[in-house]
Design a protein around this motif. Sequence first.
Motif: not given
Length: 170
Positions: A126-146
């Motif tokens: 599950h965490v792999t699916a979440v990471r691949q679908a969301l976090f791996d697509r964003l920069s650290p700045e985008q993660v903070a903004q999201l």
Amino acid sequence: MDTATNGGAEQPRWLSDDEQRVWRAYRQATTLLEDHLDRQLQRDAGMPHIYYGLLVQLSQAPRRRMRMTELAKDAKITRSRLSHAVARLEKSGWVRREDCPSDKRGQNACLTDEGYEVLRRSAPGHVTAVRQALFDRLSPEQVAQLGEIMRLMAEGLQPAGPDADLPWLR
């Protein structure tokens, strides 16, 4: 349409073209993400995403148990939907209900050892699916903004007051 033809109500603030594009992108992304996570969990653990979320909540609760009303509140679902979900989880042997010792009318949902083991086995996928679908697509700045955007949205949408229409009270 003016206020005279719509019963005196003010005109809505229609979305601009840019806002409409953002809204549609948001709707598409959230629908696709939820479907992606649902399919992954059905395939790997034999359960929908909402059931996984309930198991996670129970695993993090003291003694792996929660009042049913608190579980519904935290999951942001109706008591009826929670009752149906817990019944299915009970049938799988992953959750059991217990009477609440401090309130004769209340019940606790308890994560069983078998349910904990299913959660433990399914969490890496599950965490792999979440990471691949969301976090791996964003920069650290985008993660903070999201994160900030989602916090503001949740804060603004949180019902308040004694007359709030809260799902877990339905």
